[in-house]
Design an enzyme around this catalytic site. Structure first.
Site, PDB file in Angstrom:
ATOM      1  N   ASP A 199       2.628   5.306  -7.053  1.00 14.27           N
ATOM      2  CA  ASP A 199       3.891   5.176  -6.333  1.00 14.27           C
ATOM      3  C   ASP A 199       5.102   5.044  -7.242  1.00 14.27           C
ATOM      4  O   ASP A 199       6.233   5.108  -6.768  1.00 14.27           O
ATOM      5  CB  ASP A 199       3.834   3.942  -5.413  1.00 14.27           C
ATOM      6  N   HIS A 210       0.876  -1.180   0.000  1.00  8.72           N
ATOM      7  CA  HIS A 210       0.000   0.000   0.000  1.00  8.72           C
ATOM      8  C   HIS A 210       0.912   1.230   0.000  1.00  8.72           C
ATOM      9  O   HIS A 210       1.605   1.483  -0.980  1.00  8.72           O
ATOM     10  CB  HIS A 210      -0.916  -0.100   1.226  1.00  8.72           C
ATOM     11  N   HIS A 246      -2.681  -2.350  -9.944  1.00  9.12           N
ATOM     12  CA  HIS A 246      -3.603  -1.733  -9.002  1.00  9.12           C
ATOM     13  C   HIS A 246      -4.878  -2.560  -8.979  1.00  9.12           C
ATOM     14  O   HIS A 246      -5.307  -3.063 -10.005  1.00  9.12           O
ATOM     15  CB  HIS A 246      -3.921  -0.288  -9.424  1.00  9.12           C
TER      16      HIS A 246
HETATM   17  N1  CMC Z   1       4.284  -7.145 -10.770  1.00 10.35           N
HETATM   18  C1  CMC Z   1       4.126  -8.337 -11.382  1.00 10.35           C
HETATM   19  N2  CMC Z   1       2.960  -8.988 -11.457  1.00 10.35           N
HETATM   20  C2  CMC Z   1       1.900  -8.422 -10.883  1.00 10.35           C
HETATM   21  C3  CMC Z   1       1.990  -7.181 -10.221  1.00 10.35           C
HETATM   22  C4  CMC Z   1       3.236  -6.540 -10.185  1.00 10.35           C
HETATM   23  N3  CMC Z   1       3.387  -5.370  -9.579  1.00 10.35           N
HETATM   24  N4  CMC Z   1       0.778  -6.846  -9.738  1.00 10.35           N
HETATM   25  C5  CMC Z   1      -0.042  -7.843 -10.079  1.00 10.35           C
HETATM   26  N5  CMC Z   1       0.639  -8.798 -10.768  1.00 10.35           N
HETATM   27  C6  CMC Z   1       0.104 -10.003 -11.385  1.00 10.35           C
HETATM   28  C7  CMC Z   1      -0.167 -11.068 -10.342  1.00 10.35           C
HETATM   29  O1  CMC Z   1       0.949 -11.910 -10.150  1.00 10.35           O
HETATM   30  C8  CMC Z   1      -1.341 -11.787 -10.950  1.00 10.35           C
HETATM   31  O2  CMC Z   1      -0.860 -12.619 -11.966  1.00 10.35           O
HETATM   32  P1  CMC Z   1      -1.536 -14.076 -12.190  1.00 10.35           P
HETATM   33  O3  CMC Z   1      -2.945 -13.780 -12.626  1.00 10.35           O
HETATM   34  O4  CMC Z   1      -0.700 -14.727 -13.230  1.00 10.35           O
HETATM   35  O5  CMC Z   1      -1.487 -14.769 -10.861  1.00 10.35           O
HETATM   36  C9  CMC Z   1      -2.143 -10.678 -11.642  1.00 10.35           C
HETATM   37  O6  CMC Z   1      -1.168  -9.656 -11.948  1.00 10.35           O
HETATM   38  C10 CMC Z   1      -3.222 -10.064 -10.774  1.00 10.35           C
HETATM   39  O7  CMC Z   1      -2.626  -9.675  -9.537  1.00 10.35           O
HETATM   40  P2  CMC Z   1      -3.369  -9.617  -8.154  1.00 10.35           P
HETATM   41  O8  CMC Z   1      -2.392  -9.872  -7.063  1.00 10.35           O
HETATM   42  O9  CMC Z   1      -4.602 -10.467  -8.215  1.00 10.35           O
HETATM   43  O10 CMC Z   1      -3.818  -8.105  -8.122  1.00 10.35           O
HETATM   44  P3  CMC Z   1      -4.342  -7.355  -6.851  1.00 10.35           P
HETATM   45  O11 CMC Z   1      -5.440  -6.489  -7.337  1.00 10.35           O
HETATM   46  O12 CMC Z   1      -4.660  -8.312  -5.761  1.00 10.35           O
HETATM   47  O13 CMC Z   1      -3.083  -6.518  -6.390  1.00 10.35           O
HETATM   48  C11 CMC Z   1      -1.572  -4.750  -6.031  1.00 10.35           C
HETATM   49  C12 CMC Z   1      -2.976  -5.138  -6.521  1.00 10.35           C
HETATM   50  C13 CMC Z   1      -1.427  -3.231  -6.074  1.00 10.35           C
HETATM   51  C14 CMC Z   1      -1.404  -5.211  -4.556  1.00 10.35           C
HETATM   52  C15 CMC Z   1      -0.531  -5.448  -6.918  1.00 10.35           C
HETATM   53  O14 CMC Z   1      -0.674  -5.020  -8.257  1.00 10.35           O
HETATM   54  C16 CMC Z   1       0.895  -5.236  -6.427  1.00 10.35           C
HETATM   55  O15 CMC Z   1       1.369  -5.991  -5.574  1.00 10.35           O
HETATM   56  N6  CMC Z   1       1.610  -4.190  -6.968  1.00 10.35           N
HETATM   57  C17 CMC Z   1       2.932  -3.874  -6.490  1.00 10.35           C
HETATM   58  C18 CMC Z   1       2.816  -3.045  -5.211  1.00 10.35           C
HETATM   59  C19 CMC Z   1       2.356  -1.643  -5.492  1.00 10.35           C
HETATM   60  O16 CMC Z   1       2.836  -0.981  -6.388  1.00 10.35           O
HETATM   61  N7  CMC Z   1       1.429  -1.147  -4.636  1.00 10.35           N
HETATM   62  C20 CMC Z   1       0.918   0.209  -4.725  1.00 10.35           C
HETATM   63  C21 CMC Z   1      -0.533   0.234  -5.041  1.00 10.35           C
HETATM   64  S1  CMC Z   1      -1.090   1.853  -5.529  1.00 10.35           S
HETATM   65  C22 CMC Z   1      -0.948   2.824  -4.147  1.00 10.35           C
HETATM   66  C23 CMC Z   1      -2.038   2.633  -3.188  1.00 10.35           C
HETATM   67  O17 CMC Z   1      -3.214   2.864  -3.515  1.00 10.35           O
HETATM   68  O18 CMC Z   1      -1.712   2.289  -2.038  1.00 10.35           O
END
Ligand code: CMC
Length: 429
Positions: A363, A268, A307
C-alpha cells in the site's frame, strides 16, 4: 529416524502426552486430551489474532515472509506481473494451471459477457446518500447481488457455483465504477465488451457524456499489473472473513460482502488511502523527522509500513515502485513520490523500524499511482477489492470443497462474572 511427534508434559499432573506433528503443525484439538482432572474441559490454545495458527490447508498462494517471496500456484509474482495478464492470472488462481489459448479465450469471453448488472441495482445505488464512501456502497451492492441470483444458494452445484464466480468477477468493475460515479453525482456508464478488463473499468470510471475517454495503453497495462499484484494474498483478514462467513454455506455474494467489509478497514485495504492522507499531511520533506518521532513515541503508525507476514521488503511494493515510474512518464510525476521515497529512506535507516522489521508494504506506493491516474483516495480500497474478488472466490471454493471444513467456531476464554441471579429493575441500586 527421528519421530514426527511432540511430547508434552503437563506439570500440573506430571502426565506426558505424545502429539503427532504433520506439515510442521500439531492439531490444536489434540491438546484437548490434556486434562487436570477427569471433569476438566481439556487444554486449548489461545491465539486471538491467529498469530501462529494455520486455519486451513491451501494450494493457492505461497508466501515466505522472511525472504519476501509471493507465488500464485507456484508462479513468482515478479514473472506474472511482467509477462502475464489479469485475466490469465485470474484463471490460474481459480483453476490451478495457466490456461491454454482456447481456455483463456473462453474464460475471457464469459467474464466479458457478464459485466452488465440488473437495472434495479442502479435504483438501489441511487438510494445511497450523495456523499457515501464508494467502498461502503461496494460492500452493500455485492451483498445485494444475492437477491438477484437466488440459485447462488446452491453452492455445491458446480455449474451454478462457477456461474456466480464468473458473475462476481465480471460485475465488480461495474459496481466499483458506478459506486464512484454515484458518490460524485455522475451518470452511470455501461460496460464495453470490446475493451480489456482493466480498460473497461477505466472507461466506466472516466467516460463523460460530453467527451469520449480514450484509455492510454500504459495506464491500461499499469492497472492490469496492479490487479495481478492484488489478486490473492492467502489467509489475510478479508480472506479469512470470506472463509469464515462462507463456512456457514451461505451464498458467495453474502460471503463476499463480509470479505469486502473487512478489506474496507484502515489496517487492511484502507491502508493505501491512509498512506496518501499521511503523505499529504506531511506536505514537505522537512516534516518527515517530526512524523517519525511521533510514530516512535507511539502516537500513531507509519501507514504503508509493516506486515503480519512480510518481515522483509514486500515483493509487490518493489514491482509497484518500478511501475510508478512508467505511469508518471504518462501522467506527470506525483509530488508526493519524493516525500514517500525520503520517508522510506529515513525509516529504513532508523533502528525502530529495522529492529521490528518494518518495510514498505503493497500500500505504500500503490496510492501514488492511483492518484496520478486520477482516482480519488476514497476509491483506493475499491480498486483493491476488484482483483481480490478472484482470490476470495478461489479461497472460498477451496474451503467449501475441503473435507476438513466445518463451520468456523472458535473457542473463548470466558472472563465475565460467575453465576448471579436476576434482580427486578425496581430493586436495583
Ligand atoms: N508503524 C509503526 N510501528 C509499527 C507499524 C507501523 N506501521 N507496524 C507495526 N509497528 C510496530 C508495533 O507498534 C509493534 O511495536 P512494539 O513491539 O514495540 O509494540 C511492532 O511493530 C509489531 O507490530 P504488530 O502490531 O504486532 O504487528 P502486526 O503484525 O499485528 O500488524 C500491520 C501488521 C500491517 C497491521 C501493522 O504493521 C500496521 O498497522 N501497519 C500500518 C497499516 C498498513 O500499512 N496496513 C497494510 C497492510 S499490507 C496490505 C494488506 O495486506 O492488506
Amino acid at each position: 529416524m527421528a519421530k514426527p511427534t511432540l511430547t508434552v508434559t503437563d506439570n500440573r499432573t506430571g502426565q506426558s502426552y505424545e502429539l503427532p506433528i504433520k506439515d510442521g503443525t500439531i492439531r490444536a484439538i489434540d491438546l484437548r486430551q490434556i486434562k487436570e482432572s477427569p471433569d476438566d474441559f481439556g487444554l486449548m490454545s489461545y491465539d486471538p489474532a491467529f498469530l501462529n495458527t494455520a486455519s486451513c490447508r491451501s494450494k493457492i498462494t505461497f508466501i515466505d515472509g522472511e525472504r519476501g517471496i509471493l507465488r500464485y500456484r507456484g508462479y513468482p509474482i515478479e514473472e506474472l506481473s511482467e509477462r502475464s495478464s489479469f485475466m490469465e492470472v485470474a484463471y490460474l488462481i481459480l483453476n490451478g494451471e495457466l490456461p491454454t489459448a482456447a481456455e483463456l479465450a473462453g474464460f475471457t469471453h464469459q467474464v466479458v459477457h457478464h459485466t452488465l448488472v440488473h437495472e434495479n441495482l442502479k435504483k438501489l445505488m441511487d438510494g445511497f446518500r450523495y456523499d457515501s464512501h464508494p467502498m461502503a456502497i461496494f460492500v452493500s451492492m455485492v451483498g445485494a447481488l444475492s437477491t438477484f441470483y437466488k440459485s447462488s444458494a446452491n453452492i455445491f452445484d458446480v455449474e451454478k457455483r462457477r456461474l456466480q464466480m464468473i458473475r462476481l468477477i465480471a460485475k465488480v468493475p461495474t459496481i466499483a465504477a458506478w459506486s464512484y460515479r454515484h458518490s460524485v453525482g455522475n451518470s452511470y456508464v455501461y460496460p464495453r465488451n470490446d475493451l480489456s478488463y482493466a480498460a473497461n473499468f477505466l472507461h466506466m470510471f472516466k467516460h463523460l457524456p460530453t467527451m469520449t475517454y480514450t484509455v492510454h495503453p500504459v495506464l491500461e497495462r499499469a492497472l492490469d499489473v496492479l490487479f495481478i499484484l492484488h489478486a490473492d494474498h492467502e489467509q489475510n483478514a478479508s480472506t479469512s472473513a470470506m472463509r469464515g462467513v462462507g463456512s456457514s454455506n451461505v451464498d458467495p455474494y453474502s460471503a463476499m460482502a463480509g470479505a469486502a467489509a473487512s478489506l474496507y478497514g484502515p489496517l487492511h485495504g484502507g491502508a493505501n488511502e491512509a498512506v496518501l492522507r499521511m503523505l499529504t499531511q506531511i506536505g514537505t520533506k522537512e516534516n518527515i523527522g517530526e512524523l517519525i518521532r511521533r510514530v516512535k513515541a507511539g502516537e500513531g503508525r507509519l501507514m504503508g509500513f509493516g506486515h503480519r507476514v512480510y518481515k522483509s521488503y514486500d515483493p509487490r511494493a518493489k514491482v509497484i515502485r518500478d511501475l510508478a515510474k512508467q505511469v508518471f512518464e504518462v501522467t506527470g510525476t506525483n509530488p508526493l513520490l519524493d516525500i514517500a521515497l525520503e520517508l522510506e529512506r529515513i525509516a529504513l535507516s532508523d533502528d525502530y523500524f529495522v529492529q521490528r522489521k518494518l518495510y514498505p508494504n503493497v500500500d505504500f506506493y500503490s496510492g501514488l499511482i492511483y492518484q496520478a491516474m486520477g482516482f480519488p483516495v476514497d476509491m483506493f480500497p475499491v480498486l483493491f477489492a476488484i482483483p481480490r474478488t478472484v482470490g476470495w472466490l478461489a479461497q472460498w471454493e477451496e474451503m467449501i470443497l475441503d473435507s476438513d471444513t466445518r463451520i468456523y467456531r472458535p473457542r473463548q476464554i470466558y472472563e465475565g462474572p460467575g453465576l448471579r441471579h436476576y434482580v427486578p429493575v425496581a430493586d436495583r441500586k
